[in-house]
Design an enzyme around this catalytic site. Structure first.
Site, PDB file in Angstrom:
ATOM      1  N   ASP A 175      34.558 -58.025 -17.972  1.00 20.25           N
ATOM      2  CA  ASP A 175      35.067 -59.305 -18.470  1.00 20.25           C
ATOM      3  C   ASP A 175      35.094 -59.262 -19.995  1.00 20.25           C
ATOM      4  OD1 ASP A 175      35.468 -61.982 -19.280  1.00 20.25           O
ATOM      5  OD2 ASP A 175      34.751 -62.682 -17.340  1.00 20.25           O
ATOM      6  N   HIS A 191      40.325 -68.049 -13.663  1.00 24.81           N
ATOM      7  CA  HIS A 191      39.798 -67.085 -14.624  1.00 24.81           C
ATOM      8  C   HIS A 191      40.436 -65.725 -14.327  1.00 24.81           C
ATOM      9  CE1 HIS A 191      37.332 -65.605 -17.780  1.00 24.81           C
ATOM     10  NE2 HIS A 191      36.662 -64.772 -17.012  1.00 24.81           N
ATOM     11  N   CYS A 247      41.563 -66.646 -21.504  1.00 20.83           N
ATOM     12  CA  CYS A 247      41.203 -65.501 -20.658  1.00 20.83           C
ATOM     13  C   CYS A 247      42.418 -64.700 -20.184  1.00 20.83           C
ATOM     14  CB  CYS A 247      40.364 -65.955 -19.467  1.00 20.83           C
ATOM     15  SG  CYS A 247      41.190 -67.106 -18.351  1.00 20.83           S
TER      16      CYS A 247
END
Length: 631
Positions: free
Chosen positions: A316, A299, A272
């Protein structure tokens, strides 16, 4: 670039600004600055003594966390050059001597009494990360790097896809054509188009450009390797190197973790952090105000400022998700603490956009006091906005934008459950085992209790499901779409065994599977005949599935009649099934059961609707129900 002033007053002001830090941070910064001064003064012709790499430990842990530390260096003549700062050979050493004298004098004047502002190592590390992230986002402003990022984006293709979507929107608003003809609405359309481009861009980034890596494959036999160790990297763009061993070939495979986005534009892989890093850079290269969002619960993602909506939009790239900020708390079940946003303009605590349970979050925020965090973020922001290159107009714009953001994040208790009807799924990026271990995937059963009323469409009902698009269509004989429903779970009545939609980007396949550690999983679709003037005549089914290693995907129909009698009809061949045994039934349940398989991956051996991601238009399931009028 910071231009040093030539008077002693400015240098004294820089040294004095170190007092804004808490004791540990301040003292560490002073010691580091004194060492830098002494090293240069001892060896003025040594180029290495004049250079500081921005990923050096002394910079990351001692200078970046301290307000005023870099100002001291810039004031004595240091200049910034990419990933380093250095003192040019023609710079006067007199100001360096003055800085050393000021630092020494201030240090000696301090009494050795106990300081009540001692801070924990945890807070120090937290503030160090904040400072480093805030500095690193300036890479996105590099015009050369922006051009390189923009050059790999298929902009024309994305713009064409956006135009098609815009035309569809304009058709929906055809009724308001008189209003849409005004110049104001035309301007709004341009803003909406910019937001729609993000949808196409995000999809391209996830499915075509970047690749998720849990563990690299062996370069020799392509087997997935196991983690052996982690070692530091000598590459200034790389934070560390993870070493993996192939258990078949016994060779070591390196997986470098790059913190700088430039090499990632070529490598196009990572987790990520790498995903958000490159994606944020690309957003900036496309002209968006974008910022890098880091959560302390491990994250990272992106936000962009939407001019049309006048708010920051959550994006995202790992999940291909837009504007679902509650996804982490409600879908992934994250116990959120601190979520910090970093841009070229400011650093902000944006935790409150991502939670509906402020009280629980506040109880978990123990790394530092709220006041110290607020003060630290404000000082960093003021430092950035007070730099000589920062314009007054930009500052005024950012202040207004920040006010809109603060209003958007105001905590209102009686509105805490807004959007409670919206569905949030668990994480999809990364291997399932990795997500389950992190607790970021929902394995609960789905009870949507949805029932399709087949009688409202006339004497023929045909339901088609496409797993690639994840969409249901009710269609007529001529293929005309009568009804559309997105997401597979929105059309089911019940599931068991944690059924989820599995996307294999490496194999370019998608299917429904049951969760690990479950013996069975099933899905039930329910159909009723609400119109008493009609009765059920026939039912047919066509559906795709694949099984491996002794697994099974079995189908059956449960037909319920007006006298509550029920019969069960096994479906031997789901590829082509037809029955008249359902005649006169008032309700049908069509059930698919997934079971069997071998070993830890047994859950994956029964695959419902398995289909190539490239077969976009191919139908995964067709249920056809014929009705007749009662005479």
């Amino acid at each position: 670039m910071y231009e040093p002033q030539s008077n002693m007053e400015s240098l004294e002001r820089c040294v004095k600004s170190l007092e804004k830090n808490e004791k540990n941070v301040r003292d560490e910064a002073r010691k580091a600055l004194l060492n830098i001064c002494n090293n240069v003064l001892k060896s003025p012709n040594n180029d290495e003594a004049r250079e500081l790499r921005l990923n050096d430990e002394v910079v990351v842990k001692k200078l970046l966390p301290a307000i005023g530390a870099f100002e001291c260096l810039f004031d004595v003549g240091y200049v910034e050059d990419g990933d380093r700062i250095f003192l040019p050979g023609n710079a006067s050493l007199s100001r360096l001597q003055s800085l050393s004298k000021l630092l020494s004098t201030v240090s000696e004047s301090k009494s050795p009494t106990k300081d009540t502002q001692q801070i924990s190592t945890e807070q120090k590390d937290f503030f160090s990360r904040i400072s480093k992230y805030f500095h690193d986002v300036l890479h996105y402003e590099n015009p050369v790097l922006r051009r390189k990022a923009r050059s790999v984006i298929p902009i024309k293709r994305l713009e064409i896809a956006t135009m098609i979507k815009m035309r569809e929107l304009q058709k929906l608003y055809k009724v308001n054509s008189a209003i849409n003809a005004t110049s104001s609405t035309q301007f709004d359309s341009e803003l909406i188009a910019k937001d729609l481009l993000l949808v196409e861009f995000l999809h391209w980034f996830k499915y075509e450009f970047f690749k998720w890596v849990d563990r690299p494959n062996c370069s020799k036999c392509s087997t997935e390797c196991v983690l052996e160790s982690v070692v530091p990297s000598t590459n200034r763009h790389c934070s560390r190197i993870e070493l993996y061993r192939c258990e078949k070939c016994n060779i070591i495979v390196e997986f470098p973790r790059y913190w700088h986005p430039e090499p990632l534009l070529t490598l196009r892989r990572g987790r990520c952090g790498e995903w958000a890093n490159v994606f944020t850079l690309m957003c900036c290269s496309l002209g968006y105000d974008a910022r890098f969002i880091a959560s302390e619960t491990d994250h990272i993602w992106t936000e962009i400022w939407s001019t049309s909506n006048k708010k920051w939009i959550h994006l995202d790239p790992c999940e291909n998700v837009i504007d679902k900020p509650l996804m982490y708390e409600k879908g992934w079940k994250k116990k959120l603490t601190y979520i910090i946003a970093y841009s070229k303009d400011e650093v902000q605590d944006v935790t409150w956009r991502y939670t509906q349970d402020q009280e629980a979050v506040m109880k978990r925020r123990k790394t530092c006091t709220e006041q110290s965090l607020m003060q630290y973020l404000r000082l960093l922001t003021e430092q950035r906005q007070n730099s000589p290159s920062y314009t007054h107009a930009r500052r005024e714009y950012v202040i207004k934008r920040s006010l809109l953001e603060l209003v958007d994040m105001v905590y209102i208790p009686h509105l805490q459950n807004k959007n409670s009807d919206e569905t949030y799924e668990g994480r999809t990026s990364g291997s399932l085992a990795w997500r389950v271990a992190r607790g970021e995937i929902i394995q609960a059963n789905i009870e949507k209790s949805y029932i399709w009323d087949v009688s409202k469409y006339g004497q023929m009902f045909e339901l088609r499901y496409n797993i690639v698009k994840d969409i249901y269509h009710v269609v007529q004989n001529d293929g005309k779409i009568l009804e559309q429903k997105s997401e597979w779970q929105e059309g089911v009545n019940t599931t068991d065994g944690g059924i989820f939609r599995k996307v294999e980007n490496d194999w370019k396949m998608v299917y429904l599977a049951r969760s690990p550690q479950t013996q069975h999983g099933y899905i039930k679709w329910t159909f009723k005949i609400a119109n008493s003037e009609l009765y059920l005549e026939t039912c047919s089914l066509k559906a795709k599935s694949e099984i491996f290693h002794g697994a099974s995907v079995s189908w059956k129909i449960e037909a319920i009649f007006s006298d509550d009698k029920m019969i069960v009809i096994p479906i031997s061949n789901c590829n082509s099934f037809y029955t008249e045994q359902v005649r006169n039934a008032v309700k049908l349940d069509i059930i698919a059961t997934l079971s069997g398989g071998q070993g830890e991956l047994a859950w994956q051996h029964a695959q419902l609707f398995r289909q190539s991601l490239e077969n976009i238009e191919e139908t995964s399931m067709i249920i056809n129900i014929q009705l007749k009028n009662r005479t």
